[in-house]
Design a protein around this motif. Structure first.
Motif, short mmCIF file in Angstrom:
data_model
loop_
_atom_site.label_atom_id
_atom_site.label_comp_id
_atom_site.label_asym_id
_atom_site.label_seq_id
_atom_site.Cartn_x
_atom_site.Cartn_y
_atom_site.Cartn_z
N LEU A 11 139.84 49.57 -7.31
CA LEU A 11 139.22 50.82 -6.86
C LEU A 11 140.20 51.68 -6.07
O LEU A 11 140.23 52.90 -6.24
N GLY A 12 141.01 51.05 -5.23
CA GLY A 12 142.01 51.80 -4.47
C GLY A 12 143.04 52.46 -5.37
O GLY A 12 143.36 53.65 -5.21
N LEU A 13 143.56 51.69 -6.31
CA LEU A 13 144.53 52.24 -7.24
C LEU A 13 143.90 53.33 -8.11
O LEU A 13 144.52 54.37 -8.37
N ALA A 14 142.67 53.12 -8.53
CA ALA A 14 141.98 54.11 -9.35
C ALA A 14 141.78 55.41 -8.58
O ALA A 14 141.97 56.50 -9.14
N ALA A 15 141.42 55.31 -7.31
CA ALA A 15 141.19 56.51 -6.50
C ALA A 15 142.44 57.36 -6.38
O ALA A 15 142.38 58.59 -6.37
N VAL A 16 143.59 56.72 -6.35
CA VAL A 16 144.86 57.45 -6.22
C VAL A 16 145.41 57.87 -7.58
O VAL A 16 145.79 59.03 -7.77
N LEU A 17 145.43 56.95 -8.53
CA LEU A 17 146.14 57.20 -9.78
C LEU A 17 145.32 57.92 -10.86
O LEU A 17 145.90 58.67 -11.65
N LEU A 18 144.02 57.70 -10.91
CA LEU A 18 143.23 58.33 -11.98
C LEU A 18 143.27 59.86 -11.92
O LEU A 18 143.48 60.49 -12.97
N PRO A 19 143.10 60.49 -10.77
CA PRO A 19 143.19 61.96 -10.77
C PRO A 19 144.57 62.47 -11.19
O PRO A 19 144.67 63.44 -11.95
N ILE A 20 145.62 61.78 -10.75
CA ILE A 20 146.98 62.20 -11.12
C ILE A 20 147.19 62.05 -12.62
O ILE A 20 147.67 62.96 -13.30
N PHE A 22 144.92 61.89 -14.98
CA PHE A 22 144.04 62.78 -15.71
C PHE A 22 144.64 64.18 -15.79
O PHE A 22 144.71 64.79 -16.87
N ILE A 23 145.10 64.71 -14.68
CA ILE A 23 145.69 66.06 -14.64
C ILE A 23 146.97 66.10 -15.48
O ILE A 23 147.17 67.02 -16.27
N TYR A 24 147.80 65.08 -15.35
CA TYR A 24 149.04 65.02 -16.14
C TYR A 24 148.72 65.04 -17.63
O TYR A 24 149.32 65.79 -18.40
N GLN A 25 147.75 64.22 -18.05
CA GLN A 25 147.41 64.13 -19.47
C GLN A 25 146.82 65.44 -19.98
O GLN A 25 147.14 65.87 -21.09
N LEU A 26 145.98 66.10 -19.19
CA LEU A 26 145.41 67.37 -19.61
C LEU A 26 146.49 68.43 -19.79
O LEU A 26 146.50 69.18 -20.77
N VAL A 27 147.42 68.51 -18.83
CA VAL A 27 148.52 69.48 -18.92
C VAL A 27 149.38 69.15 -20.15
O VAL A 27 149.76 70.04 -20.91
N ARG A 28 149.66 67.89 -20.34
CA ARG A 28 150.49 67.47 -21.48
C ARG A 28 149.82 67.81 -22.82
O ARG A 28 150.48 68.13 -23.79
N ASN A 29 148.49 67.76 -22.85
CA ASN A 29 147.74 68.01 -24.08
C ASN A 29 147.35 69.46 -24.28
O ASN A 29 146.62 69.77 -25.22
N LEU A 30 147.79 70.35 -23.43
CA LEU A 30 147.41 71.75 -23.57
C LEU A 30 147.84 72.33 -24.91
O LEU A 30 147.16 73.19 -25.47
N LEU A 31 148.95 71.85 -25.43
CA LEU A 31 149.45 72.36 -26.70
C LEU A 31 148.70 71.76 -27.88
O LEU A 31 148.68 72.31 -28.97
N VAL A 32 148.08 70.62 -27.65
CA VAL A 32 147.33 69.92 -28.69
C VAL A 32 145.88 69.81 -28.20
O VAL A 32 145.63 69.80 -27.01
N SER A 33 144.96 69.74 -29.09
CA SER A 33 143.56 69.60 -28.69
C SER A 33 143.38 68.35 -27.85
O SER A 33 143.83 67.26 -28.22
N SER A 34 142.74 68.50 -26.72
CA SER A 34 142.51 67.35 -25.84
C SER A 34 141.13 66.74 -26.08
O SER A 34 140.69 65.90 -25.31
#
Length: 116
Positions: A11-20, A22-34
């Motif tokens: 839970l601790g790792l998820a609280a820190v790493l999941l938002p980071i 998620f945002i990284y993956q969304l930005v990375r996928n902006l050129l491709v359908s997410s």
């Protein structure tokens, strides 16, 4: 005790790493359908809900939890609803949820069985 420590760590790792992540993956996928990425996240949350709410869902959504119970981490809530619909094992609340899902997406719980 080990399970509790691992849960707290996860839970601790998820609280820190999941938002980071998620945002990284969304930005990375902006050129491709997410769309596919978001679907995979939705399915994972669904599977988590199936596990976290296992006892509660077995109590309120199905008649007999020995047939096809909630709680399997590899199945979605929709899949379990679909399997129990086939077995005529849904409570009135389970039937209402199944109908709602099928209203949003035609034959949703039936398709969920085929996808699993």
């Amino acid at each position: 005790m080990k399970g509790l420590l691992l849960l707290v760590c996860a839970l601790g790792l998820a609280a820190v790493l999941l938002p980071i992540g998620f945002i990284y993956q969304l930005v990375r996928n902006l050129l491709v359908s997410s769309n596919r990425y978001l679907f995979k996240i939705a399915k994972s949350i669904d599977q988590l809900g199936n596990v976290v709410c296992e006892s509660f869902f077995n109590l309120i959504l199905i008649k007999d939890d020995s047939l096809s119970p909630f709680g399997n981490e590899d199945k979605t809530i929709s899949t379990v609803l679909g399997l129990n619909k086939r077995l005529n094992n849904l409570t009135w609340l389970g039937k209402a949820l199944e109908r709602l899902l099928n209203l949003i997406d035609k034959n949703h719980v039936e398709k969920a069985i085929l996808k699993d």
